[in-house]
Design a protein around this motif. Structure first.
Motif, PDB file in Angstrom:
ATOM      1  N   LEU A 119       7.930 -55.801  40.620  1.00  0.00           N
ATOM      2  CA  LEU A 119       9.063 -54.548  39.650  1.00  0.00           C
ATOM      3  C   LEU A 119       8.256 -55.655  38.610  1.00  0.00           C
ATOM      4  N   LEU A 120       7.742 -56.529  38.709  1.00  0.00           N
ATOM      5  CA  LEU A 120       6.993 -56.795  37.583  1.00  0.00           C
ATOM      6  C   LEU A 120       5.494 -56.560  37.722  1.00  0.00           C
ATOM      7  N   ALA A 121       4.507 -56.207  38.883  1.00  0.00           N
ATOM      8  CA  ALA A 121       4.224 -55.577  38.360  1.00  0.00           C
ATOM      9  C   ALA A 121       3.680 -53.942  38.600  1.00  0.00           C
ATOM     10  N   TRP A 122       4.947 -53.893  38.453  1.00  0.00           N
ATOM     11  CA  TRP A 122       5.191 -52.512  38.148  1.00  0.00           C
ATOM     12  C   TRP A 122       5.239 -52.441  36.760  1.00  0.00           C
ATOM     13  N   VAL A 149      14.370 -49.814  33.929  1.00  0.00           N
ATOM     14  CA  VAL A 149      13.632 -50.097  34.780  1.00  0.00           C
ATOM     15  C   VAL A 149      12.911 -51.634  34.379  1.00  0.00           C
ATOM     16  N   THR A 150      12.792 -51.058  33.665  1.00  0.00           N
ATOM     17  CA  THR A 150      12.142 -52.733  32.973  1.00  0.00           C
ATOM     18  C   THR A 150      12.366 -53.903  33.367  1.00  0.00           C
ATOM     19  N   SER A 151      14.368 -53.816  32.798  1.00  0.00           N
ATOM     20  CA  SER A 151      15.539 -54.849  32.799  1.00  0.00           C
ATOM     21  C   SER A 151      15.667 -54.911  33.863  1.00  0.00           C
ATOM     22  N   LEU A 152      15.605 -54.214  34.846  1.00  0.00           N
ATOM     23  CA  LEU A 152      15.371 -54.338  36.672  1.00  0.00           C
ATOM     24  C   LEU A 152      14.676 -56.118  36.883  1.00  0.00           C
ATOM     25  N   ALA A 153      13.632 -55.406  36.864  1.00  0.00           N
ATOM     26  CA  ALA A 153      12.580 -56.319  36.396  1.00  0.00           C
ATOM     27  C   ALA A 153      12.688 -57.909  36.423  1.00  0.00           C
TER      28      ALA A 153
END
Length: 281
Positions: free
Chosen positions: A45-48, A168-172
């Motif tokens: 997720l961080l890379a995405w 989704v960014t918060s999910l990362a």
């Protein structure tokens, strides 16, 4: 895509990953698998999403971190529980958490009837498969009830994260925070993965199937519906888990499960008409 359809995709991915994870338990402790799942999902997720490129406030960052700690604890306690309980049973009992959220936040006869039907359906799905030893059942129930409390927190905090920031960014960020919080306790238990490339691939599959895909989809759904409606939609997951448990793990459902599936379907139908969440839900 309608929210129930997204939940079916999410459930198939999530519990397909859980079935793979159960196959790893004889090589890696369950808690180690849970932590590795968090780490790999966080890296993906961080890379995405590259959250460092997004502006953050103290409030939005704090909400993401709190969400991550609850999410990580839910995953760890769930994986420990399915060492002692059948997969479908564990997911069904864990549904107590979303039931509580729907009961407290729902309004009107439709919400109340839907959560009642969903709860009865989930109980039917759960109550016929407790066939392990007595000690295992007690420990498994304690662990899955802890996971249920975390699942309730996941619904409430996940909704706040989804509508307050890029979900989704918060999910990362949440996944990374949860992995870091549990690292001092569980990192050593994941060490056996380093002994085999096949184990590494299996852990990556578990992380993508059980975390990246379903939680990203759920962030999409949480932006569309209220917390109460989302909690009712979660009733699709025990049904999906029962199917995955039967196909992948040979944990066959009993005929009474059909009644539970019908009740869950009726609950989903009751909530399907309301698409837009009320203000402040």
């Amino acid at each position: 895509m309608p929210a129930p359809a997204l939940f079916v995709v999410s459930g198939l991915a999530q519990y397909g990953g859980a079935a793979v994870a159960i196959g790893l338990f004889d090589r890696i402790p369950a808690a180690g698998v849970a932590w590795l799942r968090l780490v790999v999902a966080a890296l993906v997720l961080l890379a995405w999403r590259r959250p460092w490129r997004t502006p953050w406030t103290r409030r939005s960052l704090g909400a993401a971190v709190a969400f991550g700690v609850v999410l990580a604890t839910m995953n760890v306690t769930f994986y420990l529980a399915i060492e002692h309980l059948p997969l479908g049973t564990a997911v069904a009992i864990e549904f107590i958490g979303p039931v509580a959220v729907a009961a407290l936040t729902g309004s009107g006869w439709r919400d109340r009837l839907a959560i009642g039907l969903a709860a009865v359906g989930v109980v039917l799905l759960a109550g016929v498969t407790l066939s392990t030893g007595e000690g295992e059942v007690v420990l498994g129930l304690a662990l899955i009830l802890a996971a249920a409390a975390c699942w309730a927190g996941y619904v409430v905090l996940g909704r706040r994260v989804a509508v307050g920031h890029d979900g989704v960014t918060s999910l990362a960020v949440a996944m990374a925070a949860g992995a870091l919080v549990w690292a001092p306790v569980l990192a050593g238990r994941g060490a056996p993965v380093l002994t085999s490339p096949a184990l590494v691939l299996a852990v990556v599959a578990v992380a993508v199937l059980s975390s990246v895909v379903p939680y990203a989809l759920e962030q999409t759904v949480l932006r569309r519906v209220s917390s109460a409606t989302f909690a009712v939609l979660l009733a699709l997951l025990p049904a999906t888990a029962a199917v995955v448990g039967a196909v992948a793990l040979r944990q066959w459902p009993h005929p009474v499960d059909v009644v539970g599936l019908v009740l869950v379907s009726a609950a989903i139908a009751l909530t399907s008409r309301r698409r837009t969440p009320p203000d402040g839900a």
